[in-house]
Design an enzyme around this catalytic site. Structure first.
Site, PDB file in Angstrom:
ATOM      1  N   ASP A 258     -11.015   2.363   4.516  1.00 21.81           N
ATOM      2  CA  ASP A 258     -11.190   0.907   4.453  1.00 21.81           C
ATOM      3  C   ASP A 258     -12.675   0.541   4.507  1.00 21.81           C
ATOM      4  OD1 ASP A 258      -9.045  -0.770   3.993  1.00 21.81           O
ATOM      5  OD2 ASP A 258      -8.372  -0.801   6.078  1.00 21.81           O
TER       6      ASP A 258
ATOM      7  N   GLN B 187      -4.315  -1.907   9.879  1.00 23.46           N
ATOM      8  CA  GLN B 187      -4.184  -3.213   9.241  1.00 23.46           C
ATOM      9  C   GLN B 187      -4.701  -4.308  10.176  1.00 23.46           C
ATOM     10  OE1 GLN B 187      -3.243  -3.609   6.051  1.00 23.46           O
ATOM     11  NE2 GLN B 187      -3.482  -5.834   6.145  1.00 23.46           N
TER      12      GLN B 187
ATOM     13  N   LYS C 183       0.847  -1.200   0.000  1.00 18.72           N
ATOM     14  CA  LYS C 183       0.000   0.000   0.000  1.00 18.72           C
ATOM     15  C   LYS C 183       0.881   1.249   0.000  1.00 18.72           C
ATOM     16  CE  LYS C 183      -3.575  -2.626   2.383  1.00 18.72           C
ATOM     17  NZ  LYS C 183      -4.311  -2.929   3.621  1.00 18.72           N
TER      18      LYS C 183
HETATM   19  N1  GUN Z   1      -6.483  -7.350   6.480  1.00 15.30           N
HETATM   20  C1  GUN Z   1      -6.808  -8.109   5.429  1.00 15.30           C
HETATM   21  N2  GUN Z   1      -7.280  -7.334   4.419  1.00 15.30           N
HETATM   22  C2  GUN Z   1      -7.263  -6.074   4.873  1.00 15.30           C
HETATM   23  C3  GUN Z   1      -7.634  -4.826   4.298  1.00 15.30           C
HETATM   24  O1  GUN Z   1      -8.095  -4.723   3.152  1.00 15.30           O
HETATM   25  N3  GUN Z   1      -7.453  -3.735   5.081  1.00 15.30           N
HETATM   26  C4  GUN Z   1      -6.967  -3.824   6.335  1.00 15.30           C
HETATM   27  N4  GUN Z   1      -6.856  -2.710   7.040  1.00 15.30           N
HETATM   28  N5  GUN Z   1      -6.620  -4.951   6.903  1.00 15.30           N
HETATM   29  C5  GUN Z   1      -6.769  -6.075   6.164  1.00 15.30           C
END
Ligand code: GUN
Length: 293
Positions: free
Chosen positions: A120, A97, A53
């Site tokens: 998110d 995350q 990211k």
């Molecule tokens: N853990 C697994 N997929 C994701 C995601 O798309 N965003 C976040 N913040 N954590 C995750």
């Protein structure tokens, strides 16, 4: 006949390219979109996702602020960081995350992110808006799947979509998006999960089959209706002594076998994964645009 390959990597690159003019326009107004990513602990997969990211941000000229905290960070320390980021004008999107360590209540943390920065889309408010058809920020993976279907001319309307997996971040929001009464949706949706007896009875009825269960190569050809669209959300690392890193990534679908039955299929890697990153970037740009209004 082998399936059409749905190229998530190429589509994601296209979407990121399409974001560039909007990012330029924001910069001309003195706004540099900014994403704060919060990572707790040393889970290798989470570290890889956050690094991906961060790299995507850098390539697009989006500011990336990574907060890598120790596994032992307390819930109140984490809440205090989110509060600080909520108030920071340089930060337009905040992501924590997942998973977070067990001593932290993830819902409490996700709900503490202000709506305007919940890129998110995991807070109760954001998920509730999706359910009631008032979309705000849609979680990146389900959004990426909807965009992939659209760009490949696959209209879910009247089709039976079967989702294997009921998570808050993929299965549940995706079911809601697919069943919305609107263009690009209108599907009949079934959700299966670990307690569904004889899952293949359901998967074989799918015109669009989405696998999001986290079990390597779970979907076999006899579970797929000939000609179905198969979307693989899985990213599983399996040991492979012949690979340079000692492991390789496989999806929840037995790709090589299922591609002989399916009408269209996403590969892993190069399918849903890159779309998740691209849609997150799109949400950050959208958040920055709204901040300037
Ligand atoms: N853990 C697994 N997929 C994701 C995601 O798309 N965003 C976040 N913040 N954590 C995750």
């Amino acid at each position: 006949m082998t399936a059409e390959i749905i190229d998530g990597k190429a589509t994601a690159n296209q979407i990121k390219e399409e974001l560039k003019p909007a990012i330029e326009e924001l910069k001309n107004k003195g706004i540099i979109p900014g994403l704060a990513a919060v990572l707790l602990g040393e889970d290798p997969a989470s570290q890889t996702y956050v690094a991906m990211k961060e790299r995507a941000c850098e390539r697009l000229g989006i500011n990336s602020f990574v907060h890598h905290l120790s596994e032992s960070t307390t819930e109140s320390e984490l809440l205090a960081l989110v509060e600080k980021l909520n108030a920071d004008d340089k930060v337009h999107g905040i992501l924590v995350q997942l998973p977070v360590p067990d001593h932290i209540d993830s819902n409490k943390i996700l709900d503490s992110i202000v709506q305007a920065k919940d890129v998110d889309g995991f807070s109760a408010d954001s998920l509730g808006k999706i359910m009631s058809g008032r979309e705000h920020f849609v979680p990146a993976t389900p959004l990426g799947i909807m965009v992939l279907l659209d760009r490949y001319g696959i209209d879910p309307s009247g089709k039976h979509a079967v989702i294997v997996g009921r998570s808050n971040i993929v299965g549940k929001p995706l079911a809601n998006l697919l069943m919305q009464k609107k263009k690009g949706a209108n599907a009949t949706v079934t959700i299966c999960h670990s307690r569904t007896p004889d899952i293949s009875v359901h998967t074989r009825q799918a015109d669009i089959l989405i696998a999001a269960i986290g079990v390597p190569k779970y979907i076999k050809p006899d579970m797929v209706k000939p000609g179905a669209v198969v979307i693989d959300v899985g990213i599983n690392s399996v040991d492979d002594p012949t690979a340079k890193r000692g492991y390789r990534l496989v999806g929840d679908v037995d790709f090589e076998a299922v591609k002989e039955v399916a009408g269209a299929i996403t590969p892993v890697p190069g399918g849903v994964g890159p779309m998740t990153i691209a849609m997150l970037m799109s949400n950050v740009v959208k958040a920055a645009e709204k901040s300037g209004l």
